[in-house]
Design an enzyme around this catalytic site. Sequence first.
Site, PDB file in Angstrom:
ATOM      1  N   LYS A  41       0.843  -1.206   0.000  1.00  0.00           N
ATOM      2  CA  LYS A  41       0.000   0.000   0.000  1.00  0.00           C
ATOM      3  C   LYS A  41       0.875   1.251   0.000  1.00  0.00           C
ATOM      4  O   LYS A  41       0.590   2.230  -0.695  1.00  0.00           O
ATOM      5  CB  LYS A  41      -0.937  -0.012   1.213  1.00  0.00           C
ATOM      6  CG  LYS A  41      -2.062  -1.033   1.060  1.00  0.00           C
ATOM      7  CD  LYS A  41      -2.832  -1.314   2.329  1.00  0.00           C
ATOM      8  CE  LYS A  41      -3.811  -2.470   2.086  1.00  0.00           C
ATOM      9  NZ  LYS A  41      -4.491  -2.959   3.269  1.00  0.00           N
TER      10      LYS A  41
ATOM     11  N   GLN B  23      -4.932  -1.700   9.630  1.00  0.00           N
ATOM     12  CA  GLN B  23      -4.792  -3.009   8.990  1.00  0.00           C
ATOM     13  C   GLN B  23      -5.422  -4.081   9.875  1.00  0.00           C
ATOM     14  O   GLN B  23      -5.080  -4.221  11.049  1.00  0.00           O
ATOM     15  CB  GLN B  23      -3.298  -3.304   8.740  1.00  0.00           C
ATOM     16  CG  GLN B  23      -3.032  -4.585   7.979  1.00  0.00           C
ATOM     17  CD  GLN B  23      -3.524  -4.542   6.528  1.00  0.00           C
ATOM     18  OE1 GLN B  23      -3.397  -3.533   5.849  1.00  0.00           O
ATOM     19  NE2 GLN B  23      -4.102  -5.637   6.062  1.00  0.00           N
TER      20      GLN B  23
ATOM     21  N   ASP C 162     -11.004   2.956   3.951  1.00  0.00           N
ATOM     22  CA  ASP C 162     -11.398   1.552   3.845  1.00  0.00           C
ATOM     23  C   ASP C 162     -12.928   1.417   3.774  1.00  0.00           C
ATOM     24  O   ASP C 162     -13.443   0.330   3.511  1.00  0.00           O
ATOM     25  CB  ASP C 162     -10.894   0.783   5.078  1.00  0.00           C
ATOM     26  CG  ASP C 162      -9.893  -0.296   4.698  1.00  0.00           C
ATOM     27  OD1 ASP C 162      -9.706  -0.533   3.484  1.00  0.00           O
ATOM     28  OD2 ASP C 162      -9.327  -0.913   5.617  1.00  0.00           O
TER      29      ASP C 162
END
Length: 298
Positions: A57, A101, A124
């Site tokens: 990422k 994460q 997200d």
Amino acid sequence: MTLIDGNIIDGRAVAQGVRDRVAREVAELIESGGPQPGLATILVGDDPASEIYVRNKHEKSREAGMQSFNHRLPADTPQDELAELIESLNEDDSVHGILLQLPVPDQLDSDAMVALIDPLKDVDGLTPVSAGLLALGKPVLVPCTPAGCMDLLRAADTPIEGAEAVVVGRSILVGKPMAALLLAANATVTQCHSRTRDLPAVCRRADILVAAVGSPKMITADMVREGVTVIDVGLNRTDEGLVGDVDFEAVRQKARAITPVPGGVGQMTVAMLLHNTLEAARRQAAVAGEAAKPLDRA
Ligand code: NAP
């Protein structure tokens, strides 16, 4: 139409196209006096798979001209420390996107931690506010994997309006937002899960079949009809390597278009994260601009 060998949807090419577009638009945003988009990730513990995902990422966000901030916390981090970090990133104007994460270690309540993320920075798309807006058909930042699946369907020129779409899986991360996006695009959506009765019969109705289960090759050729478009979200490590939830070679013989594993959906998740970070930076700049305007007292 981005198909290879007749009916394989080329996730690598579609993802590269998204990353190139984002990089161009980041440069334009900065040139026009806007902010340089910044992505902050938080990784708690040292899960090797998560480390690879996070590294990727950061690499890709820097390639797109963004700033990236990587916060590493030890596996035994207490919840209040993680909460403090998220709140400080919410306040940091150089950070436009925050990604925690997942999964996080057991002592941490991941739902509560995700809910602390400012919805404007929720790249997200997993906070209750983002999920609620998506359910209302007013999405702001959409979860990356299902957003990428929609791009893959479009890249394969898939007719979506009025189509029978079957989504196998109902997770918060993939299945539920996937069904909401298909519904918003005017498909007729059926959502399946582990208690669905006669899954093969339901899947055979599908013009569009999305498999997001985590069970290697569970969607077999007898479960699909001729002409189906198949999006395989599954990522399963097996003795024969990485495989999806779909029995690819057999199902491919009946499919109009199908994503491979690897080289399909997985490629899109990071590309859509970059898209969301750019979008978040634009929205925050717009909100800051509005706040700076003098009040109209007329
Ligand atoms: P998850 O949270 O474990 O959800 C799996 C879903 O599958 C659940 O809704 C479950 O139903 C359903 N299910 C399980 N067994 C079933 C069966 N026999 N028949 C029908 N439905 C069944 O998984 P997830 O996070 O959604 O991920 C799904 C897969 O996608 C995994 O392989 C994951 O690694 C992969 N993934 C890939 C990406 C990518 O970037 N490519 C991103 C995210 C996830 P219940 O709700 O009834 O338990």
